[in-house]
Scaffold this active site. Structure first.
Site, PDB file in Angstrom:
ATOM      1  N   HIS A   1      12.869 -32.274  10.978  1.00 39.48           N
ATOM      2  CA  HIS A   1      12.654 -33.166  12.120  1.00 39.48           C
ATOM      3  C   HIS A   1      11.381 -33.978  11.903  1.00 39.48           C
ATOM      4  O   HIS A   1      10.424 -33.481  11.301  1.00 39.48           O
ATOM      5  CB  HIS A   1      12.524 -32.347  13.412  1.00 39.48           C
ATOM      6  CG  HIS A   1      13.716 -31.479  13.696  1.00 39.48           C
ATOM      7  ND1 HIS A   1      13.784 -30.175  13.269  1.00 39.48           N
ATOM      8  CD2 HIS A   1      14.886 -31.755  14.327  1.00 39.48           C
ATOM      9  CE1 HIS A   1      14.968 -29.668  13.643  1.00 39.48           C
ATOM     10  NE2 HIS A   1      15.651 -30.604  14.272  1.00 39.48           N
TER      11      HIS A   1
ATOM     12  N   ASP B   1      13.916 -26.055   7.933  1.00 38.32           N
ATOM     13  CA  ASP B   1      15.203 -26.297   8.592  1.00 38.32           C
ATOM     14  C   ASP B   1      16.028 -27.376   7.902  1.00 38.32           C
ATOM     15  O   ASP B   1      17.115 -27.715   8.364  1.00 38.32           O
ATOM     16  CB  ASP B   1      15.014 -26.610  10.083  1.00 38.32           C
ATOM     17  CG  ASP B   1      13.836 -27.519  10.356  1.00 38.32           C
ATOM     18  OD1 ASP B   1      13.266 -28.074   9.398  1.00 38.32           O
ATOM     19  OD2 ASP B   1      13.487 -27.686  11.544  1.00 38.32           O
TER      20      ASP B   1
ATOM     21  N   HIS C   1       5.554 -31.506  16.751  1.00 41.20           N
ATOM     22  CA  HIS C   1       6.063 -32.425  17.787  1.00 41.20           C
ATOM     23  C   HIS C   1       5.058 -32.635  18.929  1.00 41.20           C
ATOM     24  O   HIS C   1       5.299 -33.449  19.812  1.00 41.20           O
ATOM     25  CB  HIS C   1       7.385 -31.914  18.370  1.00 41.20           C
ATOM     26  CG  HIS C   1       8.492 -31.840  17.375  1.00 41.20           C
ATOM     27  ND1 HIS C   1       8.859 -32.919  16.587  1.00 41.20           N
ATOM     28  CD2 HIS C   1       9.316 -30.822  17.005  1.00 41.20           C
ATOM     29  CE1 HIS C   1       9.860 -32.560  15.793  1.00 41.20           C
ATOM     30  NE2 HIS C   1      10.149 -31.290  16.014  1.00 41.20           N
TER      31      HIS C   1
ATOM     32  N   ASP D   1       9.511 -30.795   7.178  1.00 39.16           N
ATOM     33  CA  ASP D   1      10.421 -30.229   8.186  1.00 39.16           C
ATOM     34  C   ASP D   1      11.569 -31.232   8.391  1.00 39.16           C
ATOM     35  O   ASP D   1      11.384 -32.438   8.236  1.00 39.16           O
ATOM     36  CB  ASP D   1       9.642 -30.034   9.495  1.00 39.16           C
ATOM     37  CG  ASP D   1      10.456 -29.325  10.568  1.00 39.16           C
ATOM     38  OD1 ASP D   1      10.280 -28.104  10.717  1.00 39.16           O
ATOM     39  OD2 ASP D   1      11.263 -29.986  11.250  1.00 39.16           O
TER      40      ASP D   1
HETATM   41 ZN   LIG Z   1      12.276 -28.903  12.532  1.00 42.83          ZN
END
Ligand SMILES: [Zn+2]
Length: 353
Positions: A174, A259, A131, A172
């Site tokens: 996200h 995740d 991120h 991932d």
């Molecule tokens: Zn994540």
């Protein structure tokens, strides 16, 4: 069929990660994560094929390859103040700057060792990295999403600077908005990102395809909540594999977050070990067949069972100890995603789905 493993995986693991922690222990991104993941590996049949390395000394100048100087200095200053939050999600502690810089240096060094010595590498850093964009907060995201410096981007940049065309695979749950931000205008980096739709960081729509002169080099596949192995298998078979055939990467960098696993408390995706076996097996085949010259994985998120079951499945498949044996019927994502994805894959890559 019994597959005889013949590979060795070099893993960067370093107890310095414990210096980045929330003293209250309430934050989900805490030292427990890596201890849990490593203990699962110790208990697995992969362990005898793994060599553990500590992080090198931080080479702070390298950070400028992927982050603005102002952002690097900001993290250094904030770290000196000791534990506190720098946004609503993300904390720093006294040693955060040095810890994250050491893992970023490890990502750089590992990519070169993978290329020059033909070695498989995986970094187990804390916190995650994908991120963190060029100036930190990326693509309008409200926070850094626990991340400080971007290890996957560092590995990719080092390979890019050695003349290689790089595929980044980010699975991932996200969206890897920071990584995408760093290479937004770079057509020689194909970033493939599969993630849960409409969760943090609120980026990664299908029609986010890259900036000017790099259109089509960013492929985002957002999956609705409760998607699982069936949708992952469809995306692996119908999108990822054809993209690899079309782009023909020289090297692959993986943002390996766990995740999306059904046992993770932070997301609503439902992937199981089979998804991670399929991805690990695909990468192993490309590596063993000599179709890529470097392969570096970076652990990203994972806040529950995925760190144990997903992570070891991925690594065992990468090493050839286990393999996805079929049995999942691929299922395409809903039309609102599929329609746009079809247009983009056809226009930029000549892929029909
Ligand atoms: Zn994540």
């Amino acid at each position: 069929m019994f597959l005889v493993p013949s590979l060795v995986l070099n893993i960067v693991f370093d107890d310095i990660h414990k210096l980045h922690s929330d003293p209250s222990g309430r934050h989900p991104e805490n030292p427990w994560r890596l201890e849990y993941a490593l203990s699962a590996l110790r208990d697995s049949s992969a362990w005898s094929h793994i060599t553990i390395h500590n992080t090198p000394e931080a080479k702070v100048d390298l950070l400028k390859l992927i982050h603005d100087e102002d952002y690097i200095r900001l993290i250094e200053r904030e770290s000196r103040l000791g534990f506190h939050y720098i946004d609503n999600d993300t904390y720093v502690a006294e040693h955060t700057f040095n810890v994250a810089a050491r893992f970023t240096t490890a990502a750089y060094d590992s990519s070169i060792r993978s290329l020059e010595n033909r070695e498989l590498w995986l970094i187990m850093p804390r916190p995650g990295g994908h991120h963190a964009g060029r100036s930190g907060w990326a693509m309008g995201a409200p926070t850094l999403g626990f991340c400080i410096f971007n290890y996957a981007a560092m590995a990719a940049k080092s390979l890019l600077d050695r003349g290689l065309r790089v595929l980044i695979i980010d699975f991932d749950a996200h969206h890897g908005n920071g990584t995408q931000d760093i290479f937004w205008y770079e057509p020689r980096v194909l970033h493939f990102d599969i993630h849960e739709e409409d969760i943090y960081p609120g980026t990664g729509y299908v029609d986010d395809i890259g900036g000017e002169s790099a259109e089509g080099s960013k492929i985002n596949v957002p999956l609705p909540a409760y998607s699982g192995d069936q949708q992952y298998m469809w995306v692996i078979e119908r999108v990822l594999k054809p993209l690899i055939e079309s782009f023909r990467p020289d090297a692959i960098v993986v943002s390996a977050g766990f995740d999306a696993h059904v046992g993770d408390p932070l997301t609503l995706l439902r992937a199981t070990e089979k998804t991670y076996e399929a991805i690990g097996g695909l990468l192993r085949d490309l590596w063993v067949e000599g179709r890529i010259k470097a392969l570096v994985s970076n652990l990203e998120g994972g806040y529950g069972e995925g760190l144990r079951r997903g992570f070891t499945s991925y690594i065992e498949a990468l090493l050839g100890i286990r393999r996805y044996s079929g049995g999942i019927e691929p299922r395409e994502p809903p039309d609102r995603i599929l329609g746009e994805l079809r247009k983009i894959l056809s226009k930029y890559w000549g892929i029909g789905v």
